[in-house]
Design an enzyme around this catalytic site. Structure first.
Site, PDB file in Angstrom:
ATOM      1  N   TYR A 190     -16.556 -37.630 -11.250  1.00 58.79           N
ATOM      2  CA  TYR A 190     -17.861 -36.952 -11.151  1.00 58.79           C
ATOM      3  C   TYR A 190     -18.808 -37.469 -12.240  1.00 58.79           C
ATOM      4  CZ  TYR A 190     -21.395 -33.333 -11.872  1.00 58.79           C
ATOM      5  OH  TYR A 190     -22.591 -32.673 -12.057  1.00 58.79           O
TER       6      TYR A 190
ATOM      7  N   THR B 219     -25.915 -34.906 -16.165  1.00 57.43           N
ATOM      8  CA  THR B 219     -25.011 -33.908 -16.735  1.00 57.43           C
ATOM      9  C   THR B 219     -24.498 -34.339 -18.101  1.00 57.43           C
ATOM     10  OG1 THR B 219     -22.769 -33.046 -16.469  1.00 57.43           O
ATOM     11  CG2 THR B 219     -23.232 -35.026 -15.276  1.00 57.43           C
TER      12      THR B 219
HETATM   13  N1  LIG Z   1     -24.367 -26.486 -11.941  1.00 59.03           N
HETATM   14  C1  LIG Z   1     -24.212 -27.127 -13.098  1.00 59.03           C
HETATM   15  O1  LIG Z   1     -23.732 -26.539 -14.096  1.00 59.03           O
HETATM   16  C2  LIG Z   1     -24.643 -28.567 -13.242  1.00 59.03           C
HETATM   17  C3  LIG Z   1     -24.473 -29.186 -14.493  1.00 59.03           C
HETATM   18  C4  LIG Z   1     -24.876 -30.514 -14.634  1.00 59.03           C
HETATM   19  C5  LIG Z   1     -25.464 -31.189 -13.577  1.00 59.03           C
HETATM   20  N2  LIG Z   1     -25.599 -30.583 -12.366  1.00 59.03           N
HETATM   21  C6  LIG Z   1     -26.224 -31.342 -11.273  1.00 59.03           C
HETATM   22  O2  LIG Z   1     -27.266 -30.557 -10.718  1.00 59.03           O
HETATM   23  C7  LIG Z   1     -27.420 -30.837  -9.327  1.00 59.03           C
HETATM   24  C8  LIG Z   1     -27.443 -29.545  -8.551  1.00 59.03           C
HETATM   25  O3  LIG Z   1     -26.240 -28.833  -8.777  1.00 59.03           O
HETATM   26  P1  LIG Z   1     -26.027 -27.341  -8.253  1.00 59.03           P
HETATM   27  O4  LIG Z   1     -25.136 -26.670  -9.225  1.00 59.03           O
HETATM   28  O5  LIG Z   1     -27.331 -26.731  -7.908  1.00 59.03           O
HETATM   29  O6  LIG Z   1     -25.162 -27.629  -6.933  1.00 59.03           O
HETATM   30  P2  LIG Z   1     -25.234 -26.963  -5.481  1.00 59.03           P
HETATM   31  O7  LIG Z   1     -24.000 -27.365  -4.766  1.00 59.03           O
HETATM   32  O8  LIG Z   1     -25.557 -25.509  -5.584  1.00 59.03           O
HETATM   33  O9  LIG Z   1     -26.492 -27.700  -4.845  1.00 59.03           O
HETATM   34  C9  LIG Z   1     -26.431 -28.985  -4.258  1.00 59.03           C
HETATM   35  C10 LIG Z   1     -27.318 -28.955  -3.024  1.00 59.03           C
HETATM   36  O10 LIG Z   1     -27.364 -30.260  -2.447  1.00 59.03           O
HETATM   37  C11 LIG Z   1     -27.120 -30.171  -1.038  1.00 59.03           C
HETATM   38  N3  LIG Z   1     -26.538 -31.460  -0.631  1.00 59.03           N
HETATM   39  C12 LIG Z   1     -25.355 -31.991  -1.026  1.00 59.03           C
HETATM   40  N4  LIG Z   1     -25.192 -33.218  -0.474  1.00 59.03           N
HETATM   41  C13 LIG Z   1     -26.306 -33.467   0.267  1.00 59.03           C
HETATM   42  C14 LIG Z   1     -26.742 -34.570   1.057  1.00 59.03           C
HETATM   43  N5  LIG Z   1     -26.005 -35.688   1.202  1.00 59.03           N
HETATM   44  N6  LIG Z   1     -27.961 -34.497   1.660  1.00 59.03           N
HETATM   45  C15 LIG Z   1     -28.743 -33.382   1.521  1.00 59.03           C
HETATM   46  N7  LIG Z   1     -28.372 -32.306   0.784  1.00 59.03           N
HETATM   47  C16 LIG Z   1     -27.167 -32.355   0.171  1.00 59.03           C
HETATM   48  C17 LIG Z   1     -26.189 -28.976  -0.879  1.00 59.03           C
HETATM   49  O11 LIG Z   1     -26.207 -28.396   0.409  1.00 59.03           O
HETATM   50  C18 LIG Z   1     -26.777 -28.015  -1.935  1.00 59.03           C
HETATM   51  O12 LIG Z   1     -27.835 -27.248  -1.407  1.00 59.03           O
HETATM   52  C19 LIG Z   1     -26.273 -31.781  -8.968  1.00 59.03           C
HETATM   53  O13 LIG Z   1     -26.791 -33.096  -8.928  1.00 59.03           O
HETATM   54  C20 LIG Z   1     -25.296 -31.626 -10.127  1.00 59.03           C
HETATM   55  O14 LIG Z   1     -24.555 -32.810 -10.325  1.00 59.03           O
HETATM   56  C21 LIG Z   1     -25.204 -29.283 -12.173  1.00 59.03           C
END
Ligand SMILES: NC(=O)c1ccc[n+]([C@@H]2O[C@H](COP(=O)([O-])OP(=O)(O)OC[C@H]3O[C@@H](n4cnc5c(N)ncnc54)[C@H](O)[C@@H]3O)[C@@H](O)[C@H]2O)c1
Length: 330
Positions: free
Chosen positions: A145, A118
């Site tokens: 985070y 991120t």
């Molecule tokens: N959404 C954003 O703007 C953004 C920005 C920068 C980075 N990210 C990174 O992208 C990744 C995905 O984010 P997102 O927005 O899709 O989030 P999200 O919450 O929609 O997806 C995360 C997924 O991981 C699963 N999960 C969580 N812990 C778990 C575990 N221990 N074992 C198995 N599954 C597990 C959840 O059920 C979910 O399906 C993350 O690593 C986040 O840090 C997101």
């Protein structure tokens, strides 16, 4: 071509990426614990395993049943606010569990690892260059985070090198929008991303929202961000994967368009695409909000075949609004 295990495949970005990797002709396996993800986000033909991504026994079983060479690791806790309230949750869920996943990579001789990082690792950049933040900008996370993601990056770098695995670390800027076919979109209620907040406001009976601070040193006084369409981000993963498959080196890549839009820009654009006037009132600044940040994304554009297809803030807002008013399962 590689077989790919996707952790967090039922989440917002994981589900879009799964679709893109599948459409590229590669075999995909989905792993999710459904803590924030949704079963309906995984196509029926994709083998789906429910459980924790750091469970070595489960990973061994999946690998025995369906050997995979590559892991794309999305699964994480993603709320900055929650991480401030409960830092140990973030260090254990995001960093400690990623170390266990990396140990499993050694045991299973995984060749390639792609990681969701991120722009929060950069924190407040003291002097933003006119062409944005590049991958060499010193990191300065400002929340548990951000630290949990950056510490995971360090662990990936060191452990991958020691076990002979290659990696791509993708630092996402502000991910927004929904699948243009209306089948996938943002669903995690803990994450209050600006475009989603504006889409929710537009979809409500009396569209209004609070702007957190209009006294920043920006064009219109509100915070500025680089919004990347979630499907372009999904294609960035495919490009990173292709590069690793063809022998490319381990790298960190910024994923953004290199443009900054303000909170007021997003409200105006959402009002226009939805046809609903969104009223705004000015509230206090939120602690931890960065003034302005956007990506210098020349590295990923140069070293991979990534070519953005949805670099259009109106399309990003429109797809988020259509997702918000859609009749989906919630
Ligand atoms: N959404 C954003 O703007 C953004 C920005 C920068 C980075 N990210 C990174 O992208 C990744 C995905 O984010 P997102 O927005 O899709 O989030 P999200 O919450 O929609 O997806 C995360 C997924 O991981 C699963 N999960 C969580 N812990 C778990 C575990 N221990 N074992 C198995 N599954 C597990 C959840 O059920 C979910 O399906 C993350 O690593 C986040 O840090 C997101």
């Amino acid at each position: 071509m590689e077989k790919v295990l996707i952790t967090g495949a039922a989440g917002y970005i994981g589900s879009h990426t799964l679709r893109v990797i599948l459409e590229s002709g590669r075999s995909v396996i989905a792993l999710d614990d459904f803590s924030t993800g949704n079963r309906w986000a995984i196509p029926a033909e994709v083998p789906l395993f429910e459980g924790d991504f750091s469970d070595l026994g489960l990973l061994r079983n999946i690998h025995r049943e369906s050997p995979f060479d590559t892991i794309i690791h999305f699964a994480a806790k993603t709320s900055v606010e929650e991480s401030v309230r409960d830092p140990s949750l973030y260090y254990s869920e995001n960093t400690a569990k990623t170390i266990r996943l990396l140990d499993a990579c050694r045991v299973l001789s995984i060749k390639n690892f792609i990681y969701s990082s991120t722009c929060a690792v950069y924190g407040s950049v003291k002097s933003m260059k006119s062409d944005g933040v590049n991958e060499g900008t010193p990191v300065n996370p400002e929340s548990p985070y951000g630290w949990s993601k950056y510490l995971s990056e360090r662990c990936i770098t060191d452990i991958a090198q020691s076990v002979g695995m290659k990696y791509s670390i993708l630092r996402y800027f502000n991910v927004a929008g929904a699948h243009p076919d209306g089948s996938l979109g943002a669903e995690n209620p803990k994450v209050r991303a600006m475009v989603t907040v504006a889409a929710e406001a537009a979809a409500s009976m009396s569209p209004s929202l609070i702007i957190n601070g209009d006294d920043y040193a920006t064009r219109d006084g509100t915070c500025e961000r680089d919004y990347i369409h979630v499907l372009d981000l999904a294609y960035a993963h495919l490009s990173a994967l292709k590069r690793l498959e063809s022998g490319g080196s381990s790298e960190v890549f910024n994923c953004g368009y290199g443009k900054a839009f303000s909170v007021k820009d997003i409200i105006a654009t959402m009002s226009k695409v939805s046809g609903k006037e969104i009223k705004s009132t000015i509230g206090k600044r939120r602690s931890g909000d960065l003034e302005s940040i956007f990506a210098d994304s020349r590295k990923i554009r140069t070293l991979t075949d990534w070519l953005p297809r949805f670099d259009d803030i109106s399309e990003i807002c429109r797809s988020a609004y259509l997702w918000e008013i859609s009749d989906r399962e919630k």
